[in-house]
Structures are given as structure tokens and as C-alpha cells.
Design an enzyme around this catalytic site. Structure first.
Site, short mmCIF file in Angstrom:
data_model
loop_
_atom_site.label_atom_id
_atom_site.label_comp_id
_atom_site.label_asym_id
_atom_site.label_seq_id
_atom_site.Cartn_x
_atom_site.Cartn_y
_atom_site.Cartn_z
N GLY A 1 0.82 -1.20 0.00
CA GLY A 1 0.00 0.00 0.00
C GLY A 1 0.86 1.25 0.00
CD GLN B 1 3.33 5.68 2.50
OE1 GLN B 1 2.32 5.14 2.04
NE2 GLN B 1 4.33 5.00 3.01
CB CYS C 1 5.31 2.31 7.22
SG CYS C 1 4.75 3.78 6.35
CG LEU C 2 6.61 1.03 1.13
CD1 LEU C 2 5.92 1.29 -0.20
CD2 LEU C 2 7.78 0.07 0.96
CG HIS D 1 -0.46 1.10 7.18
ND1 HIS D 1 0.52 0.64 8.04
CD2 HIS D 1 0.16 1.98 6.36
CE1 HIS D 1 1.67 1.24 7.77
NE2 HIS D 1 1.48 2.06 6.74
CD GLU D 2 -1.04 2.35 2.66
OE1 GLU D 2 -0.62 3.53 2.51
OE2 GLU D 2 -0.29 1.42 3.02
CG HIS E 1 0.22 6.77 5.32
ND1 HIS E 1 1.36 7.28 5.87
CD2 HIS E 1 0.45 5.45 5.13
CE1 HIS E 1 2.26 6.30 6.02
NE2 HIS E 1 1.73 5.17 5.57
NI NI Z 1 2.69 3.30 5.59
#
Ligand code: NI
Length: 170
Positions: free
Chosen positions: A44, A49, A88-89, A130-131, A134
Site C-alpha cells: 500500500g 508518502q 511502512c515504506l 494503515h493507508e 496516512h
Molecule cells: Ni505506511
């Protein structure tokens, strides 16, 4: 490929604005986000991000088609919660168990502005939550107790320094 913003960047902490124009540039952004997600081997990726403070995220769970959520809103969550190790990226290299509802109902718009509703459970429900966080400036580490959060952040910073040293040597 888009640059992925990491912990410490202000854009990750901002409340995102609504998307009002469902034009070609939005489709280009979504495609680039899906490509970036694939390249980063994630499941995701949300607007902030990639430095875009707008309500969009993409999800790509292996074995299914990539999904795009625009102006999403979680309208229901299960009472039952579960534990899953999240990463998380934007906080690469570290992972931690997070407790969240196991099921969610989300309303969003597609790339043409058409509204849709999805009821999800399992990994999809996890990634959606999670997304969606963000888009409100929230990261998975915010769900942890303070001591745990500090431990994860320290570990991330340590790993990041190691990576920088290696880069300098090369
Ligand atoms: Ni993340």
C-alpha cells in the site's frame, strides 16, 4: 518512479485535502503510485508518502488487481480486533505488531469520481486502515505505546545510519 518520503518529513504529518478534479493528471499520479509501490515491493502507498498531500492511496495485494481509493472514509469497523506485524515504506527496515479491527467498511471514489463501498477483512482491511491513517497524518507507530514507539524509531534511525555509511563506502 516517485520518491518515497520518510519519517521526519512534514508531509507525512499533514491532514490531506480532498481531490476535486478527476482528470488525466490524477490517473497519471495513480499509475505512478502503483508503479512505485510495485518497485518498492509494498502492499500500500498513500499520497503523502510521495509528497502529495491529497486523499488518495493505492493498494496492491499479490494475486489481486491494484486498487485506487480517492477521498476515502472508513464508515464502519468490526468490534473484533486482531494483531498483525506492520511495516511502512516511509519507515523502512522496522516492523511492529499493531492492534486494529479485523474488518472495515470503506467508502471512496474511483479515478472517474464514481463512489464505491467495500467491505474488507484480513490483509485488505489491515492495509486499508494503515493507508487511510496516512491521509490524516497518522503513522502505524502512533498506535503503539510510547515506549514501544520510541524503540521502533530508535531502531529505524540506527538502521538508517548504517545504510548511509554503506552508501558512502560505495
Ligand atoms: Ni505506511
Amino acid at each position: 518512479m516517485l520518491d518515497i518520503y520518510t519519517l521526519g518529513e512534514d508531509v507525512l504529518r499533514e491532514e490531506c485535502s480532498d481531490i476535486k478534479e478527476f482528470d488525466e493528471s490524477l490517473k497519471i499520479l495513480a499509475d505512478a503510485m502503483i508503479d512505485t509501490l510495485e518497485e518498492a515491493d509494498g502492499v500500500g502507498l498513500a499520497g503523502p508518502q510521495v509528497g502529495v498531500s491529497k486523499k488518495i492511496f493505492v493498494v496492491h495485494i499479490r494475486g489481486s488487481e491494484p486498487m485506487v481509493f480517492i477521498n476515502p472514509s472508513i464508515v464502519g469497523t468490526s468490534i473484533e480486533t486482531g494483531v498483525y506485524e506492520e511495516g511502512c515504506l516511509s519507515i523502512p527496515g522496522v516492523y511492529h505488531d499493531v492492534i486494529r479491527p479485523v474488518g472495515v467498511t470503506i467508502q471512496a471514489q474511483d479515478l472517474n469520481g464514481k463512489p464505491f463501498t467495500i467491505q474488507a477483512d484480513g490483509l485488505l482491511a489491515r492495509v486499508i486502515q494503515h493507508e487511510n491513517d496516512h491521509l490524516h497524518g497518522k503513522l502505524y507507530i502512533d498506535h503503539l505505546e510510547e515506549r514501544e514507539r520510541e524503540r521502533v524509531v530508535r531502531s529505524y534511525e540506527k538502521k538508517n545510519k548504517i545504510r548511509r555509511k554503506q552508501k558512502v563506502r560505495v
